[in-house]
Scaffold this motif. Structure first.
Motif, PDB file in Angstrom:
ATOM      1  N   VAL A  35      56.254  44.513  24.847  1.00 35.72           N
ATOM      2  CA  VAL A  35      56.524  43.504  23.815  1.00 35.72           C
ATOM      3  C   VAL A  35      56.924  44.181  22.511  1.00 35.72           C
ATOM      4  O   VAL A  35      57.882  43.756  21.839  1.00 35.72           O
ATOM      5  N   ALA A  36      56.212  45.243  22.139  1.00 34.85           N
ATOM      6  CA  ALA A  36      56.523  45.955  20.889  1.00 34.85           C
ATOM      7  C   ALA A  36      57.906  46.593  20.939  1.00 34.85           C
ATOM      8  O   ALA A  36      58.648  46.551  19.952  1.00 34.85           O
ATOM      9  N   GLU A  37      58.262  47.147  22.081  1.00 28.75           N
ATOM     10  CA  GLU A  37      59.578  47.776  22.207  1.00 28.75           C
ATOM     11  C   GLU A  37      60.694  46.744  22.018  1.00 28.75           C
ATOM     12  O   GLU A  37      61.705  47.032  21.370  1.00 28.75           O
ATOM     13  N   GLN A  38      60.515  45.561  22.582  1.00 25.23           N
ATOM     14  CA  GLN A  38      61.536  44.528  22.437  1.00 25.23           C
ATOM     15  C   GLN A  38      61.572  43.968  21.013  1.00 25.23           C
ATOM     16  O   GLN A  38      62.645  43.638  20.491  1.00 25.23           O
ATOM     17  N   ARG A  39      60.426  43.895  20.365  1.00 23.29           N
ATOM     18  CA  ARG A  39      60.379  43.343  19.013  1.00 23.29           C
ATOM     19  C   ARG A  39      61.069  44.273  18.009  1.00 23.29           C
ATOM     20  O   ARG A  39      61.737  43.793  17.082  1.00 23.29           O
ATOM     21  N   PHE A  40      60.928  45.582  18.197  1.00 21.23           N
ATOM     22  CA  PHE A  40      61.488  46.522  17.231  1.00 21.23           C
ATOM     23  C   PHE A  40      62.773  47.182  17.732  1.00 21.23           C
ATOM     24  O   PHE A  40      63.253  48.145  17.130  1.00 21.23           O
ATOM     25  N   ASN A  94      66.771  47.597  18.341  1.00 21.84           N
ATOM     26  CA  ASN A  94      67.905  47.349  17.456  1.00 21.84           C
ATOM     27  C   ASN A  94      69.201  47.338  18.284  1.00 21.84           C
ATOM     28  O   ASN A  94      69.681  48.389  18.689  1.00 21.84           O
ATOM     29  N   PRO A  95      69.736  46.161  18.594  1.00 23.78           N
ATOM     30  CA  PRO A  95      69.217  44.827  18.214  1.00 23.78           C
ATOM     31  C   PRO A  95      68.165  44.366  19.221  1.00 23.78           C
ATOM     32  O   PRO A  95      68.184  44.771  20.373  1.00 23.78           O
ATOM     33  N   PRO A  96      67.226  43.514  18.802  1.00 25.80           N
ATOM     34  CA  PRO A  96      66.183  43.032  19.719  1.00 25.80           C
ATOM     35  C   PRO A  96      66.756  42.027  20.727  1.00 25.80           C
ATOM     36  O   PRO A  96      67.680  41.271  20.422  1.00 25.80           O
TER      37      PRO A  96
END
Length: 246
Positions: free
Chosen positions: A139-144, A146-148
């Motif tokens: 989840v964190a990888e997808q949130r941060f 670029n681009p998400p």
């Protein structure tokens, strides 16, 4: 004038032809009327041979036919329901169980909504603290990123929320069912089922979880085509339900 008065002429035929004149008597024509047959006593039966007439026989036959039709319809529905359960179970067994944490995520994301709870329960041993640590990292990888990837992020967050809620309910239910399962095991292994039920009733051990467990076992046996064990479970459930305190 000729010896035939007017009244007599009504029933005579007079002839004036030839040399002589004469009159002969004719009988008046009468119209015959057919006599009507009148039934006086339809139910006359002095010897008592015939049964007394019963009314509404058409309604009774119609109702009997409807009852038979309903029985056939219920039997067809029961067979169809058993067939659908069998097909569902075969489809579940045909699914390949995921192994790694990444496979579990993709497996659950591709599962139909109606089967999510079942598959979550089946994957329960893999859904431990290490799995949720891995899921949080995804989840964190997808949130941060670029681009998400907003779609992927929403899927992972929804999956995490669903799994936490579902596992909480499953764990609670497992604890609730542990005690009834032990009681059911003791009941089924006892030689005298009636005496065991009475003992359980005296100590308030007959409750809704126990009855639900009996019903689940009966349904599972019937879905597997084992009608005799299913009826046995239903018989025990009916006997125990008499002592349920609400």
């Amino acid at each position: 004038m000729w010896g035939c008065n007017q009244q007599a002429l009504q029933h005579h035929t007079c002839s004036f032809s030839g040399a002589g004149v004469g009159c002969k008597r004719t009988m008046p024509q009468r119209h015959r009327t057919a006599k009507r047959l009148q039934v006086v006593a339809v139910g006359w039966d002095p010897e008592g041979i015939l049964r007394a007439p019963q009314g509404d026989h058409i309604s009774r036959r119609t109702m009997s036919k409807q009852i038979e039709d309903n029985k056939e319809m219920q039997e067809d529905l029961r067979k169809r329901e058993a067939e659908l359960k069998r097909e569902m179970e075969e489809a579940r067994q045909a699914r390949k169980q995921p192994m790694s944490q990444a496979e579990v995520i993709e497996y659950l994301l591709s599962t139909e909504t109606g089967e999510m709870q079942y598959e979550t329960a089946r994957c329960r041993p893999q859904l431990d603290a290490a799995f949720f640590t891995y899921l949080d990292r995804q989840v964190a990888e997808q949130r941060f990123a670029n681009p998400p990837n907003e779609t992927r992020l929403a899927e992972l967050e929804s999956l995490r929320e669903f799994l936490k809620e579902t596992l909480s309910l499953l764990d609670k239910r497992t604890k609730e069912m542990a005690a009834p399962a032990e009681r059911l095991k003791a009941l089924l292994m006892s030689k005298d089922k009636k005496a065991t039920i009475l003992e359980m009733a005296e100590t308030n051990q007959i409750d809704e979880p126990l009855l639900n467990l009996l019903k689940q076992n009966a349904d599972a046996a019937r879905a597997a085509g084992q009608e005799e064990p299913a009826q046995f479970m239903e018989k025990i459930r009916a006997a125990a339900q008499k002592f349920l305190i609400k």
